[in-house]
Design an enzyme around this catalytic site. Structure first.
Site, PDB file in Angstrom:
ATOM      1  N   ARG A   1       0.826  -1.204   0.000  1.00 51.83           N
ATOM      2  CA  ARG A   1       0.000   0.000   0.000  1.00 51.83           C
ATOM      3  C   ARG A   1       0.862   1.257   0.000  1.00 51.83           C
ATOM      4  NH1 ARG A   1      -5.509  -1.069  -0.690  1.00 51.83           N
ATOM      5  NH2 ARG A   1      -5.673   1.110  -0.121  1.00 51.83           N
ATOM      6  N   VAL A   2       0.384   2.250  -0.694  1.00 50.95           N
ATOM      7  CA  VAL A   2       1.080   3.531  -0.669  1.00 50.95           C
ATOM      8  C   VAL A   2       0.274   4.565   0.117  1.00 50.95           C
ATOM      9  CG1 VAL A   2       2.331   3.133  -2.824  1.00 50.95           C
ATOM     10  CG2 VAL A   2       0.061   4.200  -2.890  1.00 50.95           C
ATOM     11  N   ASP A   3      -0.868   4.128   0.663  1.00 51.60           N
ATOM     12  CA  ASP A   3      -1.688   5.050   1.462  1.00 51.60           C
ATOM     13  C   ASP A   3      -1.571   4.670   2.938  1.00 51.60           C
ATOM     14  OD1 ASP A   3      -3.027   2.678   1.455  1.00 51.60           O
ATOM     15  OD2 ASP A   3      -4.835   3.429   0.471  1.00 51.60           O
ATOM     16  N   ASP A   4      -2.443   5.208   3.768  1.00 56.84           N
ATOM     17  CA  ASP A   4      -2.343   4.956   5.202  1.00 56.84           C
ATOM     18  C   ASP A   4      -3.103   3.706   5.613  1.00 56.84           C
ATOM     19  OD1 ASP A   4      -0.702   7.136   5.684  1.00 56.84           O
ATOM     20  OD2 ASP A   4      -2.426   8.497   5.660  1.00 56.84           O
ATOM     21  N   VAL A   5      -2.900   2.658   4.860  1.00 58.28           N
ATOM     22  CA  VAL A   5      -3.528   1.383   5.185  1.00 58.28           C
ATOM     23  C   VAL A   5      -2.410   0.398   5.492  1.00 58.28           C
ATOM     24  CG1 VAL A   5      -4.900  -0.523   4.253  1.00 58.28           C
ATOM     25  CG2 VAL A   5      -5.578   1.831   3.780  1.00 58.28           C
TER      26      VAL A   5
END
Ligand code: 6R9
Length: 692
Positions: A560-564
């Site tokens: 993941r590149v997001d806040d997950v």
């Protein structure tokens, strides 16, 4: 003939990438020969000969058609199923460009069908009524049960009739909070039969999480059971449901009926807390109903289910899937990515509470008339050989699981595997997170005796079904790569400006065009759907994953590149964990990051700033962890609480997670520039406190 990989393979794949319309070279598929390239595991000739897609050439031909003529390709796939009325003039319509109005995806609109009918009645009508649909294996070895397609239909109809009698109508939501009993797929199918929208909540979520979902979708009914045994532990599910229903009613959402299956092996009926006016024992009412229940025919675009998943904000998102496209997509992906044949026995270790259990325990396999193994317990109970015991017992041919399980069994040693035969196995599958090459090789060599191809399937709750996946037998595998796109899927890798990258590259993974299994909206929040998924890179669906493509065109997912955070294949939003922590009265502020973990892939690492005057103590740490367990569920509990007198923030107050990630993974020489911090000293303090 031999498979001339060295000379032609990379050329082939390069032609495929991006421009399938271009010249297609032929590959001569022959005897599997040892590759000079360590990284290529060639398809087995025997296997390929009988595969649905026997060669890369055949794949290219089908893929090319799926991209150039999606309407024709998917109509052909759809016509293998029963439609009461055919879809309208347009097989699909889409607008994926937020700058051109509302995002809108439709497939087979106007087509009238029912997915439960296609899973059950259709298979029975074509003569497979006496085939086993579900083998159920209990937590305790030796405890099992099974249902044929005929028997499964009877059970589904009885429950569907009960639901109807209780006022559940087309479009109504029903919450299902059940462990892996046969009643779980039965409940999903019963809802689908009458056009109700099921929302399965994984039975590891806490009361708070369940309450939140109940408040969001306002179900007519909740289906649950009193308790379940997982390994040696008894989990009292009814208490959790009671708390959730109390909480939701205090928030104005009252649920009239809580239909409770008595799982007496885990807990006696008389030990179950009961509210007479609301609770009903499943076994007291459902079996009294007729075993025939008319199908509610629905439009292809009528909702089938809602499944809540984590995103980068605190509130879980209700991913909505509709009927027709999802049906065709799960059926086709299951058939091709596992090379499914009617003689297969299929076992997926996922729980139906996650998307994998929706698409590849229930719908995909049953649409294909498969025999499915359902397992109630944990994979290492009573010992780490349990999976292979189950494989031998049912002669499982297709085994689909998650890298985290592979890694944990790998650590337990080969003897637990090799003491079982496993010779029934034919195809292996992996899902949930990138599978590291060493785990891939162990899975391939030890579990599959270097004989079974591995389908490493990349996809998401949102995509409904596989997006990037090997087709077993059709092309060489590279350990750790999900390989190539499924039919109809056009993955693109873009840079931060949204520019499509060509050739060897890495960047953000997006998808061009829609595919039938795509989710249609976030329940009650179409705007969030548009901004979360379609605004970062206008014109594309953005997956939230990073990906690179190698010189041969193989795709390598990088996480993941997001806040997950992905813990043991479960998606957890950092914001969700942070809000659970700050609910603790003594927690002033919290910041959560993921760190690499040998078994789980990632684990949760929390920085916590206490309110003034509160000192660090073991009890405080425990109560913080407990706060997350009760707000979300045990699977989201942080492994580490890092005491933080302050958090590194920019002058505008933004927490610099980049720095926290480095501290959490002890890459202290890679902290980078800290001069933009409002108070750079905070970093030194955090480093000093790292091992307390
Ligand atoms: C099916 C499922 C989706 C996220 C996804 C990605 C990760 C899933 C993967 C994989 C690499 C694979 N993921 N499969 N990463 N290789 N084969 O897991 O859905 O729970 O929504 O999670 O999981 O990061 O974005 P979901």
């Amino acid at each position: 003939t031999s498979f001339r990989v060295r000379s032609r393979w990379p050329v082939m794949v390069r032609n495929l990438r991006g421009r399938v319309g271009s010249k297609v070279e032929a590959v001569v598929m022959g005897e599997a020969v040892a590759s000079e390239d360590e990284d290529l595991i060639l398809p087995n000739h025997e296997f390929a000969q009988h595969a649905h897609v026997p060669s890369f050439e055949k794949y290219l031909e089908m893929y090319k058609r799926s991209i150039e003529d999606p309407a024709g390709f998917w109509s052909d796939m759809a016509s293998e199923f029963y439609w009461k009325e055919k879809w309208g003039p347009h097989v699909y319509s889409e607008n994926l460009d937020i700058t051109k109005g509302n995002i809108n995806i439709e497939w087979f609109k106007g087509g009238i069908t029912n997915i439960c009918y296609n899973c059950l009645d259709k298979n029975i009508e074509s003569g497979h009524g006496e085939k086993i649909a579900l083998h159920w294996e209990g937590n305790e070895p030796g405890l099992d049960d099974s249902l044929t397609y005929n028997q499964l239909l009877d059970r589904v109809c009885q429950l569907a009739n009960y639901l109807k009698e209780n006022g559940v109508k087309k479009g109504d939501a029903v919450i299902i909070y059940l462990p892996m009993l046969m009643e779980l797929p039965i409940a999903m199918l019963a809802c689908a039969r009458i056009g109700a929208v099921h929302s399965v909540v994984f039975a590891g979520f806490s009361a708070e999480s369940l309450e939140q979902r109940i408040i969001d979708c306002k179900p007519k009914l909740v289906l649950t059971c009193n308790a379940v045994k997982r390994g040696k532990k008894v989990i009292n599910l009814k208490d959790i449901v009671d708390a959730a229903l109390l909480g939701s009613s205090q928030n104005g959402v009252s649920v009239g009926v809580c239909l409770t299956y008595a799982n007496e092996l885990a807990m006696k009926k008389e030990d179950t807390k009961w509210q007479k006016e609301r609770d009903v024992w499943w076994q007291d009412v459902v079996p009294k109903h007729a075993t025939k229940c008319d199908v509610e025919w629905v439009d292809a675009e009528d909702p089938l289910f809602l499944l809540y998943t984590s995103g980068s904000t605190g509130k879980p998102k209700g991913v909505l899937h509709t009927t027709g496209g999802y049906m065709i997509y799960t059926a086709a992906t299951f058939k091709y990515a596992f090379d499914y044949k009617p003689s297969d026995v299929y076992w997926c270790t996922a729980d139906c509470g996650w998307i994998t259990g929706h698409s590849y325990v229930s719908y995909g396999p049953l649409l294909n008339g498969a025999t499915v193994v359902l397992y109630e317990g944990v994979p290492n109970y009573p010992d780490p050989g349990r999976c292979w015991d189950i494989v031998d017992k049912y002669k499982v041919t297709i085994f689909y699981t998650a890298p985290t399980l592979v890694r944990s069994l790998m650590r337990d040693g080969n003897e637990y595997v090799t003491r079982y035969s496993r010779k029934s196995l034919r195809v292996l599958g992996s899902v949930g997170e990138p599978i590291n090459p060493s785990a891939w090789r162990w899975f391939y060599n030890v579990v599959g005796d270097s004989r079974c191809p591995i389908s490493d399937t990349w996809w998401q709750t949102e995509t409904g079904g596989f997006m990037i996946t090997p087709l077993p037998g059709a092309w060489p595998q590279k350990p750790g790569s999900a390989t190539f796109p499924f039919f109809g899927v056009q993955p693109v890798i873009v840079d931060e400006k949204g520019k499509e990258l060509e050739g060897e590259c890495s960047g953000y993974l997006c998808v061009k065009n829609s595919w039938p299994g795509a989710f249609r909206t976030l329940y009650g929040d179409h705007e969030r759907y548009e901004t979360t998924y379609f605004s970062a890179f206008p014109g594309y669906y953005f997956s939230g994953d990073g990906c690179s493509r190698d010189k041969d065109g193989y795709h390598w997912l990088t996480g993941r590149v997001d806040d997950v955070i992905n813990v043991s294949g479960h998606r957890i939003g950092t914001a969700e964990v942070e809000s659970a922590l700050v609910l603790h009265p003594q927690c002033a502020e919290a910041a959560v990051v993921g760190v690499e973990h040998e078994i789980k892939g990632q684990s949760i690492y929390a920085f916590v700033t206490p309110v003034e005057g509160v000192e660090y103590s073991e009890d405080f740490r425990k109560s913080l962890v407990l706060s997350v367990r009760t707000q979300i569920g045990a699977f989201a509990a942080p492994d580490k609480i890092h005491w933080a007198p302050g958090l590194p923030k920019t002058r505008s107050g933004k927490i610099m997670r980049r720095i926290l990630r480095k501290i959490a993974s002890r890459q202290l020489d890679e902290l980078g520039d800290t001069s933009t911090l409002a108070d750079p000293q905070v970093v030194d303090q955090l480093i000093d406190l790292a091992d307390t």
